[in-house]
Write an enzyme that holds these catalytic residues in place. Structure first.
Site, PDB file in Angstrom:
ATOM      1  N   SER A   1       0.835  -1.195   0.000  1.00  0.00           N
ATOM      2  CA  SER A   1       0.000   0.000   0.000  1.00  0.00           C
ATOM      3  C   SER A   1       0.878   1.256   0.000  1.00  0.00           C
ATOM      4  O   SER A   1       1.814   1.354  -0.781  1.00  0.00           O
ATOM      5  CB  SER A   1      -0.962  -0.040   1.193  1.00  0.00           C
ATOM      6  OG  SER A   1      -1.956   0.944   1.076  1.00  0.00           O
TER       7      SER A   1
ATOM      8  N   ASP B   1      -5.302  -2.740  -3.332  1.00  0.00           N
ATOM      9  CA  ASP B   1      -4.414  -2.569  -2.181  1.00  0.00           C
ATOM     10  C   ASP B   1      -3.840  -3.902  -1.704  1.00  0.00           C
ATOM     11  O   ASP B   1      -4.567  -4.869  -1.485  1.00  0.00           O
ATOM     12  CB  ASP B   1      -5.177  -1.902  -1.036  1.00  0.00           C
ATOM     13  CG  ASP B   1      -4.260  -1.345   0.015  1.00  0.00           C
ATOM     14  OD1 ASP B   1      -3.586  -2.134   0.689  1.00  0.00           O
ATOM     15  OD2 ASP B   1      -4.206  -0.111   0.161  1.00  0.00           O
TER      16      ASP B   1
END
Length: 386
Positions: A53, A214
């Site tokens: 991320s 993500d």
């Protein structure tokens, strides 16, 4: 002692940077404390870098400037200290609400058409920023010059439901495990955009034949890429905050959409790491009980050091709520996010320099408080480093 000999005499240390949107500014502060304790021309004290991320973006930046720890930290600190929301996502009224309306209009079109991914915010400005500040071709040169051995960036496949670690290394074998795998290849801008695509907030990204989001979503074992790439020690900088205890006699309210969204993000970004650390500790204890280690040479004890914030970022985000663009405040208010709401969503999306500078300072203070522990773990005071 040259770089090659020095690294050969030291255990392989992996740096793991977790996700958390704007909270990842905290990681910069911890790294700054460590860098300022090292010689000005020293390379990174990590042979392996793993990111997920927003931590993936910090990881890529470190890998680009692996030859000098001071320079690497200064580069990423300059970006985080200069942040504004419009550098990450469209934050004006036309950009924010026009993007939502366009997504809504596409829902009336034929399902046979290949529509662009829908999301709450348009993060195309982030792609422009990364292409401007990161020269990803430097990663290959730093691996070739042995400043680092490997870097991996974790993404989540919406096509297969698997956690995929894209890694760039000189020598490493692919791996396949339940719900996760390692895939060799150059770290690209698409991979970074995919890894940092917070679910529902930012759009998924197509890499080759799959759509990814993500990296924290399907990451059941965050420590896995570090271990498969040969780490003997793992230094983790996370964003898990101390829990806020409810006052005595507090009567909880029914959780709204914003509170639930905040809880989901908290769970995605921190819960799996704690579970994986507990699992690793159990494996280490089991290895220690084996009667003969010579018969189990494939097993090894892996030491870890985890640095997490000592304060709650939700409270800090409240202090800088007014710095958020008006269009984003209006947009978030539609799902119940206000200044004093119980949701932690604001702490992930507040890409404003007043807030990120505060988090960097907290990270720096936490890093200084644990500097001796970090230096001992990384063996920076030993003759192997000098």
């Amino acid at each position: 002692m040259n770089l090659k000999q020095r690294k050969a005499n030291r255990p392989k240390v992996a740096l793991l940077l977790t996700g958390g949107g704007a909270r990842a500014a905290y990681q910069v502060g911890v790294l700054k404390a460590l860098a300022l304790s090292m010689p000005r021309t020293a390379p990174l004290p990590f042979q392996i870098i793993n990111g997920t991320s927003a931590g993936a973006i910090n990881s890529a930046a470190l890998a680009c400037y692996a030859s000098c720890m001071h320079l690497a930290v200064r580069k990423i600190e300059w970006v985080w200290k200069s942040f504004h929301s419009h550098m990450v996502y469209r934050s004006d009224f036309l950009g924010a609400f026009g993007y939502l309306i366009a997504n809504a209009m596409r829902s009336f079109q034929s399902s046979h058409l290949n529509h662009p991914p829908a999301s709450l915010l348009d993060n195309s400005p982030l792609r422009s920023l990364l292409s401007e500040v990161l020269d990803l071709s430097r990663i290959e040169r730093n691996i070739h010059k042995q400043f680092i051995d490997a870097i991996s960036i974790t993404v989540s496949s919406y096509s297969t439901g698997r956690s995929v670690a894209y890694y760039q290394a000189k020598d490493a074998e692919t791996w396949q495990r339940a719900k996760r795998e390692g895939v060799p290849g150059r770290i690209s801008l698409d991979v970074l955009m995919a890894s940092s695509a917070i679910p529902m907030v930012f759009p998924s990204v197509r890499v080759k034949h799959h759509y990814y989001g993500d990296g924290s979503i399907h990451q059941l074992s965050p420590l896995s890429p570090s271990i498969h790439l040969g780490a003997e020690k793992i230094f983790v900088i996370g964003v898990e905050q101390p829990k806020i205890r409810a006052p005595l006699g507090y009567e909880p309210h029914f959780p709204g959409m914003s509170a639930i969204a905040g809880h989901l993000l908290d769970s995605v970004f921190s819960d799996t790491l704690q579970s994986d650390l507990e699992r690793l500790q159990r494996v280490n204890r089991t290895i220690g009980l084996l009667p003969s280690r010579d018969k189990h040479k494939e097993l090894k004890v892996i030491d870890t050091l985890v640095v997490n914030p000592t304060v709650n970022f939700r409270d800090i985000a409240e202090q800088y709520y007014d710095d958020m663009p008006l269009a984003i405040k209006v947009l978030l208010r539609t799902i119940g996010v206000k200044r004093h709401s119980s949701s932690s969503l604001t702490s992930y999306l507040l890409f404003e320099k007043s807030y990120t500078q505060h988090l960097i300072e907290i990270g720096y203070q936490d890093g200084m408080a644990r500097l001796d522990e970090m230096r001992a773990f990384l063996e920076l005071d030993s003759n192997k480093w000098r």
